[in-house]
Motif scaffolding. Structure first.
Motif, short mmCIF file in Angstrom:
data_model
loop_
_atom_site.label_atom_id
_atom_site.label_comp_id
_atom_site.label_asym_id
_atom_site.label_seq_id
_atom_site.Cartn_x
_atom_site.Cartn_y
_atom_site.Cartn_z
N HIS A 37 0.48 -1.26 0.32
CA HIS A 37 0.17 -0.15 -0.30
C HIS A 37 0.99 0.98 -0.08
CE1 HIS A 37 -3.68 -2.23 1.31
NE2 HIS A 37 -4.11 -1.59 0.10
N VAL A 38 0.49 2.38 -0.62
CA VAL A 38 0.11 3.38 -0.50
C VAL A 38 -0.36 4.57 -0.10
CG1 VAL A 38 1.65 5.88 -2.40
CG2 VAL A 38 2.25 3.52 -1.79
N MET A 39 -0.46 5.33 0.99
CA MET A 39 -1.22 6.21 0.93
C MET A 39 -0.74 7.54 0.48
SD MET A 39 -3.18 6.23 4.60
CE MET A 39 -1.55 6.12 5.68
N LYS A 40 -1.31 8.40 -0.14
CA LYS A 40 -1.59 9.95 -0.74
C LYS A 40 -2.81 10.43 -0.41
CE LYS A 40 0.98 8.28 -4.31
NZ LYS A 40 2.18 9.67 -4.55
N VAL A 41 -2.45 11.95 -0.34
CA VAL A 41 -3.55 12.98 0.25
C VAL A 41 -3.67 13.72 -1.02
CG1 VAL A 41 -4.46 14.23 2.07
CG2 VAL A 41 -3.62 12.54 3.19
N TYR A 42 -5.30 14.08 -1.05
CA TYR A 42 -5.39 15.21 -2.11
C TYR A 42 -6.61 16.70 -2.32
CZ TYR A 42 -3.41 12.44 -5.04
OH TYR A 42 -2.95 11.38 -6.41
N ASN A 43 -6.96 17.81 -2.17
CA ASN A 43 -7.65 18.27 -2.12
C ASN A 43 -9.73 17.11 -2.20
OD1 ASN A 43 -9.81 20.03 -2.80
ND2 ASN A 43 -8.48 21.29 -1.37
N LEU A 44 -10.46 17.15 -2.08
CA LEU A 44 -11.49 16.56 -2.62
C LEU A 44 -12.04 17.68 -4.05
CD1 LEU A 44 -13.24 15.13 -2.32
CD2 LEU A 44 -14.96 15.75 -0.71
N THR A 45 -12.11 19.14 -3.81
CA THR A 45 -12.42 19.72 -4.29
C THR A 45 -11.40 20.65 -5.62
OG1 THR A 45 -13.48 21.06 -3.10
CG2 THR A 45 -13.80 21.83 -4.57
N THR A 46 -10.58 20.58 -4.98
CA THR A 46 -9.99 20.38 -6.66
C THR A 46 -8.78 18.94 -6.75
OG1 THR A 46 -8.34 20.83 -5.20
CG2 THR A 46 -9.53 22.83 -5.49
N GLY A 47 -8.56 18.90 -5.94
CA GLY A 47 -8.07 17.20 -7.04
C GLY A 47 -6.24 17.47 -6.58
N ALA A 48 -6.20 18.52 -5.93
CA ALA A 48 -5.01 19.07 -5.96
C ALA A 48 -4.19 17.89 -4.99
CB ALA A 48 -5.04 20.17 -5.24
N PHE A 49 -3.08 17.11 -4.97
CA PHE A 49 -2.11 16.86 -4.40
C PHE A 49 -1.64 17.16 -2.96
CE2 PHE A 49 1.74 15.09 -2.88
CZ PHE A 49 1.66 13.64 -2.53
N LEU A 50 -1.87 17.18 -1.73
CA LEU A 50 -1.66 17.13 -1.02
C LEU A 50 0.56 16.86 0.39
CD1 LEU A 50 -4.88 18.11 0.63
CD2 LEU A 50 -3.66 19.66 -0.63
N ASN A 51 0.35 16.04 -0.08
CA ASN A 51 0.90 14.98 0.46
C ASN A 51 1.00 13.86 0.88
OD1 ASN A 51 -1.15 15.84 2.83
ND2 ASN A 51 -0.17 14.15 3.81
N ASP A 52 1.70 12.65 1.08
CA ASP A 52 2.07 11.30 0.97
C ASP A 52 2.01 11.17 2.49
OD1 ASP A 52 2.39 10.06 -1.42
OD2 ASP A 52 4.71 11.63 -1.33
N ILE A 53 1.87 10.17 2.75
CA ILE A 53 1.67 9.56 4.42
C ILE A 53 2.46 8.04 4.58
CG2 ILE A 53 0.25 8.34 6.20
CD1 ILE A 53 -2.82 10.48 5.75
N ASP A 54 3.39 7.98 4.83
CA ASP A 54 4.84 7.20 4.98
C ASP A 54 4.04 5.90 5.81
OD1 ASP A 54 6.06 8.45 3.63
OD2 ASP A 54 7.14 9.60 4.90
N MET A 55 4.80 5.18 5.28
CA MET A 55 4.43 3.58 6.22
C MET A 55 5.69 2.67 5.97
SD MET A 55 0.42 2.56 5.34
CE MET A 55 1.19 1.53 3.23
N PRO A 56 6.02 1.87 6.99
CA PRO A 56 7.19 1.25 6.51
C PRO A 56 6.71 0.42 5.33
CG PRO A 56 5.88 0.91 9.05
CD PRO A 56 5.06 1.49 8.57
N SER A 57 8.09 -0.30 4.87
CA SER A 57 7.32 -0.98 3.39
C SER A 57 7.18 -2.66 3.91
CB SER A 57 8.98 -0.98 3.07
OG SER A 57 9.11 -1.93 1.62
N GLY A 58 6.36 -2.42 2.60
CA GLY A 58 5.48 -3.70 2.92
C GLY A 58 3.89 -3.91 3.50
N SER A 59 3.82 -3.00 3.90
CA SER A 59 2.86 -2.80 5.32
C SER A 59 1.91 -2.67 3.68
CB SER A 59 3.18 -1.75 5.77
OG SER A 59 4.48 -1.82 6.76
#
Length: 718
Positions: free
Chosen positions: A375-397
């Motif tokens: 899994h890879v987790m990312k955050v966007y703005n719902l209204t505009t679709g603009a990318f905001l940031n990643d949320i990091d997790m341990p590799s393979g999680s």
């Protein structure tokens, strides 16, 4: 030096097994599309027949007599009981002004729902399913809080059946609000109107079976309906919201939008990930966010083009996750006030398939993608679709759970891996900050002794298939290691890394190897990966699985005599088909709750929904393909054959037990000459898998791995 169990098995291999007698009616022949098809064990389709009950009892007795002489059984139960005895926490979620979470102290039959006023305050029991039955076989199937958090609707399942009874209670009250639960609900959504006067749910017409036998019937589940239940009234007064008697196999799901104004109706034809979407404006029709009559639905999606899943609303704009022109999924929006605009893209499709989403903190769109089954987790703005940031997790999680709503500035999420039971973190968007909330530990478990790696092997047509492999770091690759090969391969379902006490016990105590193959038919690489493993391409699943075994042999992990293949449901079909097609590759097949009769599956309970993957046997072209791969119809009558263990549940009304019973009877008849055992274990007061008590889980795992130990000649390591 061989273990006692191996010596016992070696002696037994010198003579044929004597299987329970069962009537075989050679005269029972169906003519399908001009082809005669024998079904000599058709009588086992009747679960209430005396000879069916006798068959079940005899098969269980045979299996128990086979494993009881092994000292491994007691050791396994002791070890598994110790390993399962660890605290398990669910992801906290907020409803109203209170927090909730599920917790199991270790060996409780069912997890308990707790509540607390703040995230740091003392918790108290909110709902304990363990008080509902002495043996722990009544479970919480699903639940829903009202918007304010003041009401709690909950569905209870008995003995693992898909049938549930729906109850309603006021939060803080001891007793239910109503004297009688709602009956004959199955595959139901539950969603309250925001006035909290009632809720929508799904039910079926009252079947011919009585409530005390619910879950053992085989009748087709057709004519699902959506009802609105006004709290305090009898179920007979519930308002029929939607049905489609002209298309009896269709199923429905309803959601009330986060603003409370819209009722969103999803219509599905089968398990094919395509659906129709209709919306009703409750406020415009009734002048309030309530249901005062039958809602008037307008179509948003009226063609079977793609999959659409509602995410959130902003005014008249509804946001969806969809495969429309995006086989790996994207986010789009639809303005009810401006339907001519159609679907407008918000977040484009990426090279990695979108696995799931959540909207938190007004307009934060959290998207979780799959990248090579991680899994890879990312955050966007719902209204505009603009990318905001990643949320990091341990590799393979892998994300196992997530909570948070548009009203919350905080989000809780949990992740786990093959060797980590779980970590829960709290992400505060107002800061922003990401902090550890709770980490699960297992007493006596040392993750450092295990090695987990992901290999990619080539299938017959050159397609690269990912496969996770788990073993001890001290394992020597000498071709002699007992190996459990697992897969699913169907219904657009991804098989992701998960912490399994049973698998890790097999690795540690039998010096074993566990391999999880992400074969085609799942969703690991999006819609195209799924399409490559269904209908007339279903054989790709079986071929991928067989080539996984070939890879493990060529890489010197194991040899055919030491391989056990395992799968459940569609994975049970996978095991059955591969045993018939390539018996020389395996020492044992363990098929659990499998779909084994591909010519009659559509005639029982919810089986008609599976034509999306298996085709419709009533169609000549589909029949001609299915008859070549159906496990029941391709059991050989000569030649060497691996050992077999078939597992099912007497209350499995998803894949009814007759599939497993007919296959077991056929195998024992056709392969009576084989020196390898063909056994069956039928769980009592258990269904397709969900809702089992912890004691049932431990007993089944102890029996299953004892059988594996005996057949693979894999001694228990103290």
């Amino acid at each position: 030096m061989k273990s006692f169990s191996a010596q016992t098995f070696a002696k037994r291999m010198m003579s044929k097994f004597i299987y329970p007698a069962v009537r075989r009616d050679e005269s029972h022949v169906d003519v399908l599309h001009g082809v005669p098809v024998k079904d000599p064990f058709r009588h086992l389709e009747d679960p209430d027949a005396a000879e069916t009950k006798a068959f079940v009892e005899a098969q269980n007795a045979l299996f128990q007599s086979f494993i009881k002489e092994s000292p491994v059984r007691a050791k396994l139960e002791t070890r598994l009981t110790k390993m399962f005895n660890y605290e398990r926490y669910g992801v906290p979620f907020k409803k109203g002004s209170s927090y909730y979470y599920f917790h199991n102290s270790g060996l409780q039959p069912q997890s308990v729902l707790y509540t607390q006023k703040s995230i740091d305050s003392e918790a108290s029991v909110f709902f304990d399913p363990n008080k509902l039955s002495e043996d722990g076989t009544v479970s919480l199937g699903s639940y829903k809080f009202s918007e304010s958090g003041n009401l709690f609707a909950y569905a209870l399942s008995a003995s693992g059946s898909d049938w549930v009874k729906i109850h309603v209670k006021q939060v803080g009250a001891e007793k239910d609000l109503e004297d009688k639960p709602l009956e004959w609900a199955k595959f139901t959504s539950m969603t309250f109107t925001h006035d909290e006067k009632g809720f929508f749910y799904n039910r079926y017409p009252t079947p011919s079976v009585s409530q005390d036998k619910a879950g053992t019937e085989t009748d087709s589940s057709v004519n699902q309906m959506v009802y609105y239940h006004r709290i305090g009234t009898d179920q007979s007064e519930d308002l029929l919201i939607y049905s489609d008697p002209e298309n009896p196999t269709r199923m429905f799901g309803v959601s009330v939008s986060d603003c409370g104004r819209y009722l969103i109706l999803n219509v599905s034809e089968s398990c094919d990930p395509k659906n129709l979407v209709y919306v009703a404006d409750l406020e415009a029709q009734f002048g309030c966010n309530s249901c005062l009559g039958v809602p008037k639905f307008s179509p948003i999606v009226s063609e079977w083009e793609a999959e659409f899943s509602w995410i959130a609303t902003e005014g008249t704009v509804i946001f969806f996750e969809t495969t429309l022109n995006a086989p790996k999924k994207r986010i789009v929006k639809y303005d009810i006030a401006n339907p001519s605009l159609g679907f407008v893209e918000v977040v484009a499709e990426t090279e990695n398939p979108l696995d799931f989403n959540n909207v938190v903190d007004k307009n934060k769109l959290v998207l979780v993608y799959l990248k090579d089954v991680k899994h890879v987790m990312k955050v966007y703005n719902l209204t505009t679709g603009a990318f905001l940031n990643d949320i990091d997790m341990p590799s393979g999680s892998i994300i196992k759970g997530m909570s948070g709503t548009k009203k919350d500035s905080e989000m809780f999420y949990s992740y786990a891996s093959f060797v980590s039971p779980g970590v829960i973190r709290r992400y505060d968007f107002s800061s922003p900050s990401d902090s550890l909330f709770r980490e699960t530990t297992v007493s006596g478990f040392d993750s450092s002794i295990f090695e987990v790696k992901q290999d990619f092997y080539a299938s017959e047509d050159g397609t690269k298939i990912p496969m996770y492999i788990i073993h001890k770091k001290t394992t020597v690759l000498n071709g002699q290691n007992p190996t459990l090969l697992y897969a699913y391969g169907g219904f657009n379902i991804s098989i992701l890394p998960a912490f399994s006490v049973s698998w890790l016990t097999f690795v540690e105590k039998f010096n074993g190897v566990v391999a999880v193959a992400n074969i085609r038919g799942g969703a690991e690489y999006g819609q195209e990966w799924y399409n490559a493993g269904r209908l007339f391409k279903k054989q790709n699943c079986f071929t991928d699985f067989q080539y996984a075994a070939k890879y493990l042999i060529s890489a010197n992990y194991t040899n055919p005599r030491k391989i056990v293949i395992n799968g459940g449901s569609n994975g049970g079909l996978l095991v059955g088909a591969c045993l018939n097609q390539a018996p020389e590759l395996f020492g044992l097949g363990v098929a659990e709750v499998g779909v084994m009769d591909l010519l009659r599956f559509h005639k029982f309970t919810i089986g008609s929904a599976w034509t999306s993957d298996y085709g419709n046997p009533d169609v000549k072209e589909d029949f001609e393909y299915a008859v070549k791969i159906s496990p029941l119809h391709n059991v050989p009558t000569e030649g060497p054959y691996p050992a077999v263990l078939i597992i099912t549940g007497d209350h499995d009304d998803r894949v009814v037990p007759l599939h497993s019973m007919k296959l077991a009877a056929t195998m024992q008849h056709n392969l009576a000459h084989s020196a390898n055992p063909i056994m069956m274990r039928i769980n009592t007061k258990a269904g397709h898998g969900a809702g089992k008590s912890m004691q049932q889980v431990i007993e089944e795992a102890s029996d299953k791995y004892t059988y594996i130990s005996i057949v693979l000649d894999a001694p228990y390591v103290e």
